[in-house]
Write a protein that holds these residues in place. Sequence first.
Motif, mmCIF file in Angstrom:
data_model
loop_
_atom_site.group_PDB
_atom_site.id
_atom_site.type_symbol
_atom_site.label_atom_id
_atom_site.label_comp_id
_atom_site.label_asym_id
_atom_site.label_seq_id
_atom_site.Cartn_x
_atom_site.Cartn_y
_atom_site.Cartn_z
ATOM 1 N N GLY A 110 10.327 -3.805 -5.279
ATOM 2 C CA GLY A 110 10.507 -4.825 -4.251
ATOM 3 C C GLY A 110 10.988 -4.303 -2.907
ATOM 4 O O GLY A 110 11.091 -5.057 -1.943
ATOM 5 N N ASP A 111 11.281 -3.004 -2.799
ATOM 6 C CA ASP A 111 11.734 -2.412 -1.538
ATOM 7 C C ASP A 111 10.566 -2.261 -0.558
ATOM 8 O O ASP A 111 9.427 -2.034 -0.964
ATOM 9 N N ILE A 112 10.889 -2.352 0.726
ATOM 10 C CA ILE A 112 9.915 -2.061 1.777
ATOM 11 C C ILE A 112 9.875 -0.548 1.917
ATOM 12 O O ILE A 112 10.923 0.092 2.068
ATOM 13 N N VAL A 113 8.680 0.033 1.849
ATOM 14 C CA VAL A 113 8.559 1.489 1.941
ATOM 15 C C VAL A 113 7.564 1.880 3.027
ATOM 16 O O VAL A 113 6.631 1.149 3.340
ATOM 17 N N LEU A 114 7.781 3.045 3.572
ATOM 18 C CA LEU A 114 6.919 3.625 4.593
ATOM 19 C C LEU A 114 6.064 4.688 3.916
ATOM 20 O O LEU A 114 6.600 5.573 3.240
ATOM 21 N N ILE A 115 4.766 4.594 4.063
ATOM 22 C CA ILE A 115 3.853 5.551 3.445
ATOM 23 C C ILE A 115 3.419 6.545 4.512
ATOM 24 O O ILE A 115 2.919 6.148 5.570
ATOM 25 N N VAL A 116 3.634 7.846 4.252
ATOM 26 C CA VAL A 116 3.294 8.900 5.214
ATOM 27 C C VAL A 116 2.362 9.917 4.562
ATOM 28 O O VAL A 116 2.310 10.024 3.343
ATOM 29 N N ASP A 117 1.646 10.671 5.401
ATOM 30 C CA ASP A 117 0.738 11.691 4.870
ATOM 31 C C ASP A 117 1.505 12.972 4.555
ATOM 32 O O ASP A 117 2.575 13.228 5.091
ATOM 33 N N GLU A 118 0.928 13.764 3.691
ATOM 34 C CA GLU A 118 1.557 14.973 3.164
ATOM 35 C C GLU A 118 1.731 16.067 4.212
ATOM 36 O O GLU A 118 2.756 16.733 4.255
ATOM 37 N N THR A 119 0.763 16.248 5.077
ATOM 38 C CA THR A 119 0.777 17.348 6.030
ATOM 39 C C THR A 119 1.632 17.087 7.262
ATOM 40 O O THR A 119 2.501 17.879 7.603
ATOM 41 N N HIS A 120 1.374 15.967 7.937
ATOM 42 C CA HIS A 120 2.034 15.706 9.221
ATOM 43 C C HIS A 120 3.217 14.752 9.127
ATOM 44 O O HIS A 120 3.928 14.550 10.107
ATOM 45 N N LYS A 121 3.370 14.098 7.983
ATOM 46 C CA LYS A 121 4.443 13.103 7.767
ATOM 47 C C LYS A 121 4.359 11.951 8.766
ATOM 48 O O LYS A 121 5.360 11.368 9.153
ATOM 49 N N LYS A 122 3.123 11.624 9.181
ATOM 50 C CA LYS A 122 2.890 10.496 10.091
ATOM 51 C C LYS A 122 2.752 9.214 9.274
ATOM 52 O O LYS A 122 2.122 9.207 8.224
ATOM 53 N N PRO A 123 3.310 8.100 9.775
ATOM 54 C CA PRO A 123 3.191 6.828 9.058
ATOM 55 C C PRO A 123 1.746 6.345 8.985
ATOM 56 O O PRO A 123 1.033 6.351 9.975
ATOM 57 N N LEU A 124 1.318 5.961 7.782
ATOM 58 C CA LEU A 124 -0.032 5.456 7.550
ATOM 59 C C LEU A 124 -0.028 3.968 7.206
ATOM 60 O O LEU A 124 -0.966 3.245 7.514
#
Length: 160
Positions: A110-124
């Motif tokens: 139920g938590d709000i999570v931020l999904i980022v890419d493996e290489t650049h750690k940019k939010p997707l």
Amino acid sequence: MNIKVKKRNFLKKKKVKELKKDLGQYSDILADSKNVEILEAEPYSFILVDGEPYIIIIDDKPFPTLKAALANEINGKTVVVDMGAIRFVSNGADIMSPGIVEADSDIEEGDIVLIVDETHKKPLAIGVSLITGDEMVENDSGKAIETKHYVGDSIWNFEV
């Protein structure tokens, strides 16, 4: 999806305080803001922070937008997906456990999570966890996160 604006009002300090509480660890978005407005729209309402759509209200729950994540370097609960998952995530797919490389261990269901890419750690994308962070990494099948907002969707392209 078209976003149709109904009305726009400034929020009182009491409402901003409530909003900070609802945002939890993402409340830093509102830390130094001078102008906080609500933009009532269909299908989603937004909270504008100094004129930028930094928070979206989905199912009466505030979520930081990806623009807020990029502008404020949010350090909330993060899930890292492998490079093979990026294509699916950027098309709005929910996040499946096999694509998750890493997840904060304090993530609860139920938590709000931020999904980022493996290489650049940019939010997707931003979503709601369906399982704990440890389960996300351990499981080799099944859905882990319900995506609420992703790069390239109508929320991402929304401008005031």
